[in-house]
Every structure is written in structure tokens, then in C-alpha cells.
Motif scaffolding. Structure first.
Motif, PDB file in Angstrom:
ATOM      1  N   PRO A 279      -5.501   0.268  -1.568  1.00  0.00           N
ATOM      2  CA  PRO A 279      -4.690   1.432  -1.173  1.00  0.00           C
ATOM      3  C   PRO A 279      -5.455   2.575  -0.517  1.00  0.00           C
ATOM      4  O   PRO A 279      -4.842   3.454   0.067  1.00  0.00           O
TER       5      PRO A 279
ATOM      6  N   TRP B  60       2.107   1.835  -3.470  1.00  0.00           N
ATOM      7  CA  TRP B  60       0.987   2.322  -4.293  1.00  0.00           C
ATOM      8  C   TRP B  60       0.782   3.816  -4.064  1.00  0.00           C
ATOM      9  O   TRP B  60       0.703   4.605  -4.999  1.00  0.00           O
ATOM     10  N   ARG B  61       0.716   4.181  -2.791  1.00  0.00           N
ATOM     11  CA  ARG B  61       0.436   5.590  -2.454  1.00  0.00           C
ATOM     12  C   ARG B  61       1.566   6.503  -2.914  1.00  0.00           C
ATOM     13  O   ARG B  61       1.347   7.606  -3.391  1.00  0.00           O
TER      14      ARG B  61
ATOM     15  N   ILE C 246       0.843  -1.208   0.000  1.00  0.00           N
ATOM     16  CA  ILE C 246       0.000   0.000   0.000  1.00  0.00           C
ATOM     17  C   ILE C 246       0.879   1.259   0.000  1.00  0.00           C
ATOM     18  O   ILE C 246       0.599   2.240  -0.692  1.00  0.00           O
TER      19      ILE C 246
ATOM     20  N   TYR D 201      -6.921   7.218  -3.154  1.00  0.00           N
ATOM     21  CA  TYR D 201      -5.942   6.815  -4.161  1.00  0.00           C
ATOM     22  C   TYR D 201      -6.552   6.081  -5.344  1.00  0.00           C
ATOM     23  O   TYR D 201      -5.933   5.974  -6.399  1.00  0.00           O
TER      24      TYR D 201
ATOM     25  N   TYR E 160      -7.242  -0.299  -9.247  1.00  0.00           N
ATOM     26  CA  TYR E 160      -6.638  -1.298  -8.355  1.00  0.00           C
ATOM     27  C   TYR E 160      -7.158  -2.664  -8.801  1.00  0.00           C
ATOM     28  O   TYR E 160      -8.381  -2.840  -8.900  1.00  0.00           O
TER      29      TYR E 160
END
Ligand code: BMA
Length: 348
Positions: A236, A194-195, A191, A240, A212
Motif C-alpha cells: 500500500p 487499504w489506504r 491498495i 501507510y 501488511y
């Protein structure tokens, strides 16, 4: 003389029709990876500009693709071509044309392993190092994210309408085949990556939708609840993500149909529940039956499945590799499967 009652009736009817039209869901979009740069028996992979566009979907149906998928794997190393030899310059050119036609583009990123330099399928664990700012791997990833974001920004800037570009980050993490997959590190590390990627895209002004998309679900028990927990575990977060989807492939020919539908239902049910709970859009972000080994796959397997999920906004099938004869997901022209595909698209 005009009958007032009749006029009123007609007005009411008009109003009802207008309301109906407003409520009508827009058509489910169909997409194909690399659709306009090569097909099973052709390729336009030189760096040069082409006067016209060729498209696998157009060759089969006379219609331009609603959606085209491209992969930016290789951009992190400043390569001029992606991992499947598509020049990034051609990608930009074809994205511009796709946006001009009113179509959409979805981007994925088969990035290299920042620890080893191996490809995406090199599962040497590196996630924990990536997110630890004191490591060289973190520094490498920073540069890679910057390069990816700069490229995506160029494509995003070409959009003619909002919502034409979908960026699908770190896909299929529930599988064990990519270095960002479930065995490579914790959900928290995933995560964080991803962020980080998404935040950097924001920083350089990318305007896009973000998707996602897990794949097979194996972490927990094989129940609707287990599938949901796993889909949610790596999510996430609402700030996002705009689209929640899943990747699911049909293997094993006609005999594999039951298994495909079983997995597709599990995964789509979980994705649909998560999407609903979080107010997100739903998609079947990747699917396909390689070499169409299951006869009439499009109308007899995929179409009935999609009809069960009317909220799905788009579905994407993978590429027709020009240099791997059995690696195709759209039919070859002039085959029975081509006819099946045309029927599918008409009925979608
Ligand atoms: C895989 C295969 C590979 C390809 C990769 C990235 O599913 O199609 O041949 O390199 O996707 O596009």
C-alpha cells in the motif's frame, strides 16, 4: 595509588559494553491469537469482567504473552461479539491489561463481504464496487470502516507506551480465499481499500503501527524475484505501512516440513527485501502447525527458521479454539509438545 592507565582501560571497557548493549537487538516477540480469552480446554467468553487474567502462554510457561492477537470481525455489523464469539467488551478489557503489563496487541479484521453480507471467505468479487463512490457497496463499506475505526480507536487510547498496538489490515490478500484476495480485483483496488481504511483510522485519531501481510505467493514464477514482485505489487505504500510481514502455515505433518520451509523462505525473503528497501520493520505475522502434527515443531522447525531472520520483530501463532478439538497451535499442558514449546521460548 590509582593507576591512570588502568582507569582509562576500565573506562574504555565500560564504554564498549554500553555500546554493545545499545546495538544489541531487542528480543524477538512471541504472540498467540486470543491467548487470554480461551484455550483448548477452557473459555472465558462471558461479557463479565474477570478479576484476573488467564492466558494459554502463562499456563504453559508462567510468563505473560509478549503479544496477543485479536480479530475484530463482526464489529462492522455492530455485533457485540466477534466471529469467534469473543465479546468486544472482553477484548477491550484484555487489551488494557496487556498494555498495563507492557505487552503488545495485534488486530486483524475478518470483515464480511459488503456486497453479499457473507463472511470473509465469500469471494464474490466486490472490490471494484467498494472503491467506486457511486455504489451502495461503497456506502456500506464506509459505515463498516467507521465502525472498525471507532473500535480500534478505543483500544489505541489504552496504550501505555507508543508502539503497543499493531493493526494488520486486509491480510493474506495474495491468497484466493478472502473477498479482498488476489482473485477479487486488481492490486490498485486493493491498495485503494487499504489506504481508505488507514486514512479513516488516522482521521479518528488512531495511533498505531500498521502491518501488511501477504500469504502464499502464486501470481508470478516461483523464483525469489517473482515472490518479491508479488509482495511489492500489493504494497500500500510507505506512508501507510510500518511493518511488512507474511503469513505462512505448516501443513502435512513431519512430511510437510520441507514444503513449509520452502514457502517460508520464499515469502520471508521477499518480505525482508521489501522491508529493507523501504526502511520498514519485519514480522512473521501468522504461522503455526495445526494440532502440532509435526513432533517438536517449535524447536526443530520454527526456531531454526526464525534464527535465519534475526530482523523479525515478532511472530504470532493462531488460536487454540476451545470448541474445535484439533484447531490449536500452542500445545496442550503436560504434553511432550508443551516441553518443546517451553524450550523454544527460552531460546527465542
Ligand atoms: C481461521 C480459523 C477460524 C476463525 C478465523 C478467524 O483461521 O481459526 O475458525 O473463525 O480464523 O479467527
Amino acid at each position: 595509588m590509582v593507576n591512570v592507565k588502568m582507569v582509562n582501560k576500565a573506562l574504555l571497557l565500560l564504554l564498549a559494553c554500553a555500546l554493545c548493549a545499545c546495538q544489541q537487538k531487542s528480543k524477538m516477540l512471541f504472540g498467540h491469537q486470543d491467548d487470554v480469552v480461551y484455550g483448548s480446554d477452557w473459555q472465558r467468553l462471558s461479557d463479565s469482567t474477570y478479576a484476573d487474567t488467564r492466558s494459554c502462554i502463562h499456563d504453559l510457561t508462567g510468563q505473560w504473552p509478549d503479544l496477543i492477537g485479536f480479530d475484530i470481525g463482526g464489529i462492522e455489523l455492530n455485533h457485540s461479539r466477534n466471529l469467534d464469539s469473543v465479546p468486544f467488551s472482553r477484548m477491550i478489557e484484555e487489551c488494557a491489561r496487556q498494555f498495563e503489563r507492557g505487552g503488545k496487541v495485534t488486530l486483524s479484521w475478518h470483515a464480511r463481504n459488503p456486497l453479499t453480507g457473507g463472511n470473509s471467505w465469500d469471494t464474490t468479487p466486490c472490490l471494484a464496487q467498494i472503491i467506486d463512490p457511486d455504489t451502495d457497496v461503497h456506502d456500506t463499506m464506509q459505515v463498516w470502516v467507521e465502525r472498525a475505526a471507532a473500535f480500534v480507536a478505543q483500544i489505541a487510547a489504552l496504550q501505555k507506551q507508543p508502539d503497543q498496538l499493531i493493526v494488520r489490515l486486509w491480510h493474506e490478500q495474495s491468497g484466493n480465499w478472502f473477498w479482498w484476495g488476489r482473485e477479487a480485483g486488481s492490486a490498485d483496488d486493493y491498495i485503494a481499500l487499504w489506504r481508505w481504511t488507514r486514512n479513516y483510522m488516522n482521521l479518528v485519531g488512531v495511533k498505531a503501527l500498521y502491518a501488511y501481510s501477504p500469504d502464499k505467493l502464486t501470481l508470478y514464477e516461483d523464483t525469489p524475484e517473482g515472490a518479491y514482485r508479488e509482495t511489492a505489487e500489493w504494497y500500500p505504500g510507505d506512508e501507510y505501512v510500518d511493518i511488512i510481514g507474511t503469513d505462512c502455515y505448516h501443513h502435512g505433518g513431519a512430511e510437510g516440513t520441507e514444503d513449509y520451509l520452502y514457502r517460508a523462505h520464499r515469502q520471508l525473503d521477499a518480505a525482508a527485501r521489501l522491508a529493507k528497501e523501504h526502511g520498514k520493520r519485519l514480522a512473521l505475522t501468522e504461522t503455526g502447525c495445526e494440532a502440532l502434527r509435526c513432533p517438536n515443531w517449535y524447536t526443530t522447525v520454527l526456531l531454526p527458521l526464525l534464527r535465519e531472520y534475526p530482523d523479525i520483530e515478532y511472530v504470532l501463532v493462531w488460536r487454540n479454539a476451545w470448541d474445535i478439538p484439533t484447531h490449536y497451535f500452542l500445545p496442550q499442558s503436560n504434553t511432550a509438545e508443551a516441553e518443546d514449546f517451553k524450550q523454544f521460548l527460552k531460546q527465542l
